[in-house]
Design a protein around this motif. Structure first.
Motif, short mmCIF file in Angstrom:
data_model
loop_
_atom_site.label_atom_id
_atom_site.label_comp_id
_atom_site.label_asym_id
_atom_site.label_seq_id
_atom_site.Cartn_x
_atom_site.Cartn_y
_atom_site.Cartn_z
N THR A 165 0.75 -1.13 0.08
CA THR A 165 -0.04 0.01 0.00
C THR A 165 0.84 1.29 -0.05
N LYS A 201 -2.28 -1.18 -3.68
CA LYS A 201 -3.41 -0.41 -2.96
C LYS A 201 -2.85 1.06 -2.92
N LEU A 209 1.05 5.47 0.00
CA LEU A 209 0.33 6.80 0.55
C LEU A 209 0.70 7.90 0.15
N TYR A 220 1.89 0.88 5.24
CA TYR A 220 2.35 1.36 3.95
C TYR A 220 3.72 0.88 3.69
N THR A 279 -9.33 4.38 -5.66
CA THR A 279 -8.56 4.96 -4.48
C THR A 279 -9.31 4.97 -3.42
N THR A 280 -8.51 5.04 -2.18
CA THR A 280 -9.01 5.07 -0.87
C THR A 280 -8.57 6.23 -0.09
N PHE A 281 -9.02 6.51 0.86
CA PHE A 281 -8.63 7.98 1.59
C PHE A 281 -8.19 7.82 3.09
N VAL A 282 -7.53 8.63 3.54
CA VAL A 282 -7.22 8.73 5.08
C VAL A 282 -8.12 9.89 5.50
N GLU A 304 -3.73 4.78 -0.86
CA GLU A 304 -4.30 5.73 -0.13
C GLU A 304 -4.03 7.22 -0.44
#
Length: 275
Positions: free
Chosen positions: A27, A55, A29, A93, A75-78, A57
């Protein structure tokens, strides 16, 4: 100085494992985007996802999220990234990147400080590039300035850089303990151990806003799928330029947009994979 060429790329691009899952490639970031520059986050995020990561983020302002989702629903988010920055865990990460679409403000500087305190590879671009001293880290710190940004962060003169790019960039990388990807014609990648490579792809189609954001995303993604982080950087720079070279075979260099690098990359990358 060595040149990074097609043969180098073909010998170092990773094969996608047949039994892989998203965890295999980790992952990433990326801290990117702001109210008036959401597109930079979009470009870097797509480039990262195109470049082998499992992946992604994104840490960003809430107003930027709808722009990214529209173009990249993967996409994913924090949640509350900047508000929670100092309490976040980074254990999940594989690599961190910061700067695309960001101003060099206190929020960005705190992000950089936090990222550099980890034991993960960190890529810094755009608003995350400031004149600072870098502490010795186990993991690589990678700066991706264009010439104007390099002058600002290094303190060297324009004349020094123009007269001898190789020596100037190599000395800065060694003294600062960082890797420098100096963008421009024949992009140079200087490592802190003194190694320096000249890229052999690219053309004036890349002289347009957003192409640097795309390169940052590509480096981020490629570090996740390469075993050797140096090869990841050099291959990202090469394929970034090769995508622009593919564009001008049939279209004008004046007309390419940064987002089209992301469209061209899958086919260009395939051309360099072992048959």
């Amino acid at each position: 100085m060595k040149k990074w060429n097609a043969k180098n790329v073909m010998n170092t691009l990773p094969e996608r494992k047949t039994d892989a899952h998203k965890g295999t490639y980790g992952t990433a970031l990326i801290a990117a985007g702001s109210r008036f520059m959401p597109g930079a986050a979009v470009l870097s995020a797509i480039a990262c996802m195109r470049s082998g990561v499992g992946k992604l983020e994104v840490g960003t302002e809430e107003s930027v999220i709808p722009y990214i989702i529209q173009h990249l629903p993967e996409t994913t988010f924090v949640p509350g990234f900047y508000e929670r920055l100092e309490s976040l865990s980074f254990d999940q990460y594989r690599v961190l990147a910061a700067g695309p679409g960001r101003e060099a403000d206190d929020e960005t500087e705190q992000t950089v400080k936090t990222f550099l305190s980890t034991n993960l590879p960190v890529i810094l671009d755009a608003g995350a590039l400031s004149k600072r001293t870098y502490s010795k880290r186990k993991a690589p710190t990678i700066l991706t300035p264009h010439p104007g940004e390099f002058l600002r962060i290094s303190g060297c003169s324009k004349e020094e850089l123009e007269e001898n790019r190789q020596v100037t960039v190599t000395e800065f990388a060694k003294e600062s303990g960082v890797t420098v990807v100096l963008k421009g014609k024949k992009t140079l990648t200087a490592f802190p151990d003194g190694e320096i490579y000249e890229n052999t792809t690219g053309n004036s189609a890349l002289s347009k806003g957003g192409t640097g954001d795309t390169l940052t995303g590509m480096i981020t993604g490629m570090i996740c799928c390469h075993e050797d982080w140096k090869h990841a950087i050099l291959n990202a720079v090469y394929l970034h330029g090769a995508s622009a070279d593919e564009w001008i075979k049939k279209k004008s260099a004046h007309a390419m947009l940064a987002r089209e690098i992301n469209d061209l990359l899958p086919e260009v990358w395939k051309n360099f994979e072992k048959k």
